[in-house]
Design a protein around this motif. Structure first.
Motif, mmCIF file in Angstrom:
data_model
loop_
_atom_site.group_PDB
_atom_site.id
_atom_site.type_symbol
_atom_site.label_atom_id
_atom_site.label_comp_id
_atom_site.label_asym_id
_atom_site.label_seq_id
_atom_site.Cartn_x
_atom_site.Cartn_y
_atom_site.Cartn_z
ATOM 1 N N UNK A 53 0.839 -1.214 0.000
ATOM 2 C CA UNK A 53 0.000 0.000 0.000
ATOM 3 C C UNK A 53 0.866 1.253 0.000
ATOM 4 N N UNK A 54 1.970 1.236 0.742
ATOM 5 C CA UNK A 54 2.881 2.389 0.750
ATOM 6 C C UNK A 54 3.409 2.627 -0.660
ATOM 7 N N UNK A 55 3.775 1.570 -1.369
ATOM 8 C CA UNK A 55 4.255 1.706 -2.752
ATOM 9 C C UNK A 55 3.195 2.376 -3.611
ATOM 10 N N UNK A 56 1.936 1.937 -3.468
ATOM 11 C CA UNK A 56 0.847 2.528 -4.244
ATOM 12 C C UNK A 56 0.706 4.013 -3.934
ATOM 13 N N UNK A 57 0.774 4.355 -2.658
ATOM 14 C CA UNK A 57 0.647 5.758 -2.258
ATOM 15 C C UNK A 57 1.779 6.596 -2.829
ATOM 16 N N UNK A 58 2.997 6.092 -2.746
ATOM 17 C CA UNK A 58 4.146 6.849 -3.234
ATOM 18 C C UNK A 58 4.119 6.996 -4.753
ATOM 19 N N UNK A 59 3.557 6.012 -5.439
ATOM 20 C CA UNK A 59 3.463 6.070 -6.898
ATOM 21 C C UNK A 59 2.451 7.107 -7.378
ATOM 22 N N UNK A 60 1.675 7.679 -6.468
ATOM 23 C CA UNK A 60 0.638 8.641 -6.838
ATOM 24 C C UNK A 60 1.194 9.999 -7.249
ATOM 25 N N UNK A 61 2.441 10.283 -6.920
ATOM 26 C CA UNK A 61 2.981 11.590 -7.292
ATOM 27 C C UNK A 61 4.363 11.809 -6.727
ATOM 28 N N UNK A 62 4.828 13.034 -6.841
ATOM 29 C CA UNK A 62 6.142 13.376 -6.325
ATOM 30 C C UNK A 62 6.194 13.174 -4.816
ATOM 31 N N UNK A 63 7.312 12.646 -4.345
ATOM 32 C CA UNK A 63 7.488 12.340 -2.928
ATOM 33 C C UNK A 63 8.339 13.433 -2.284
ATOM 34 N N UNK A 64 7.841 13.958 -1.169
ATOM 35 C CA UNK A 64 8.590 14.917 -0.359
ATOM 36 C C UNK A 64 8.514 14.470 1.089
ATOM 37 N N UNK A 65 9.372 15.050 1.922
ATOM 38 C CA UNK A 65 9.317 14.732 3.343
ATOM 39 C C UNK A 65 9.742 15.922 4.169
ATOM 40 N N UNK A 66 9.218 15.955 5.398
ATOM 41 C CA UNK A 66 9.542 17.006 6.365
ATOM 42 C C UNK A 66 10.209 16.355 7.558
ATOM 43 N N UNK A 67 11.523 16.486 7.694
ATOM 44 C CA UNK A 67 12.236 15.849 8.803
ATOM 45 C C UNK A 67 11.810 16.424 10.153
ATOM 46 N N UNK A 68 11.754 15.545 11.149
ATOM 47 C CA UNK A 68 11.451 15.980 12.515
ATOM 48 C C UNK A 68 12.579 15.606 13.478
ATOM 49 N N UNK A 69 13.557 14.843 13.004
ATOM 50 C CA UNK A 69 14.670 14.432 13.856
ATOM 51 C C UNK A 69 15.300 13.155 13.328
ATOM 52 N N UNK A 70 16.015 12.469 14.211
ATOM 53 C CA UNK A 70 16.615 11.180 13.871
ATOM 54 C C UNK A 70 16.331 10.205 15.006
ATOM 55 N N UNK A 71 16.406 8.911 14.684
ATOM 56 C CA UNK A 71 16.192 7.909 15.721
ATOM 57 C C UNK A 71 17.517 7.266 16.119
ATOM 58 N N UNK A 72 17.459 6.287 16.986
ATOM 59 C CA UNK A 72 18.679 5.670 17.511
ATOM 60 C C UNK A 72 19.464 4.911 16.448
ATOM 61 N N UNK A 73 18.825 4.625 15.307
ATOM 62 C CA UNK A 73 19.495 3.941 14.200
ATOM 63 C C UNK A 73 20.028 4.942 13.162
ATOM 64 N N UNK A 74 19.941 6.220 13.480
ATOM 65 C CA UNK A 74 20.375 7.330 12.620
ATOM 66 C C UNK A 74 19.531 7.484 11.358
ATOM 67 N N UNK A 75 18.313 6.960 11.424
ATOM 68 C CA UNK A 75 17.392 7.183 10.322
ATOM 69 C C UNK A 75 16.761 8.558 10.514
ATOM 70 N N UNK A 76 16.434 9.209 9.417
ATOM 71 C CA UNK A 76 15.716 10.467 9.480
ATOM 72 C C UNK A 76 14.257 10.165 9.799
ATOM 73 N N UNK A 77 13.737 10.787 10.839
ATOM 74 C CA UNK A 77 12.308 10.690 11.160
ATOM 75 C C UNK A 77 11.617 11.815 10.402
ATOM 76 N N UNK A 78 10.555 11.485 9.682
ATOM 77 C CA UNK A 78 9.924 12.515 8.860
ATOM 78 C C UNK A 78 8.484 12.183 8.526
ATOM 79 N N UNK A 79 7.732 13.236 8.271
ATOM 80 C CA UNK A 79 6.412 13.095 7.655
ATOM 81 C C UNK A 79 6.690 12.963 6.161
ATOM 82 N N UNK A 80 6.086 11.981 5.523
ATOM 83 C CA UNK A 80 6.324 11.718 4.105
ATOM 84 C C UNK A 80 5.038 11.996 3.334
#
Length: 134
Positions: free
Chosen positions: A66-93
């Protein structure tokens, strides 16, 4: 001053639309854009890497699809809110301006993320049944 410049660079990069074809999925709540791993903030989807039951795997794969379907709907952007303990960017997508995390929750593919063992057990039981244990 240095923090302001860093924040401005992050905002400019994340606001740049990315074609969905350039977004790789890790699972239902984590994506990769280039070398950057982005964890969708405020949601949790069932695990696909080390699921704790078969039902979790099935639900996790459905969330990823379902995430793939949603992302395929248009251009993807994100708003970072921080990082987690694994150094991943936390963001609204977003895909074409639509918050994909909110859609995943509304459609039942994800649950709202709350920290702590009790919340984790509650999510696990939602995916694997009432007898599931951590």
């Amino acid at each position: 001053m240095k923090k302001l410049i860093h924040a401005a660079i992050i905002a400019a990069v994340s606001a740049t639309p990315t074609l969905a074809a350039n977004v790789n999925l890790v699972d239902g709540d984590t994506i990769k854009i280039g070398r950057k791993t982005i964890r969708i903030v405020e949601i949790d989807t069932p695990e696909t890497y080390k699921p704790r039951c078969e039902a979790e795997l099935v639900k996790g794969l459905a969330a990823k699809q379902r995430l793939r379907q949603l992302l395929d709907a248009g251009n993807v952007t994100y708003e970072p809110t921080g990082t987690d303990r694994y150094r991943r960017t936390l963001a609204h997508v977003f895909a074409d301006g639509v918050n994909v995390g909110s859609v995943l929750i509304a459609e039942g593919y994800a649950l709202p993320y709350r920290p702590g063992a009790d919340a984790k057990l509650e999510r696990l039981r939602a995916w694997c049944g009432p007898d599931a244990q951590l």
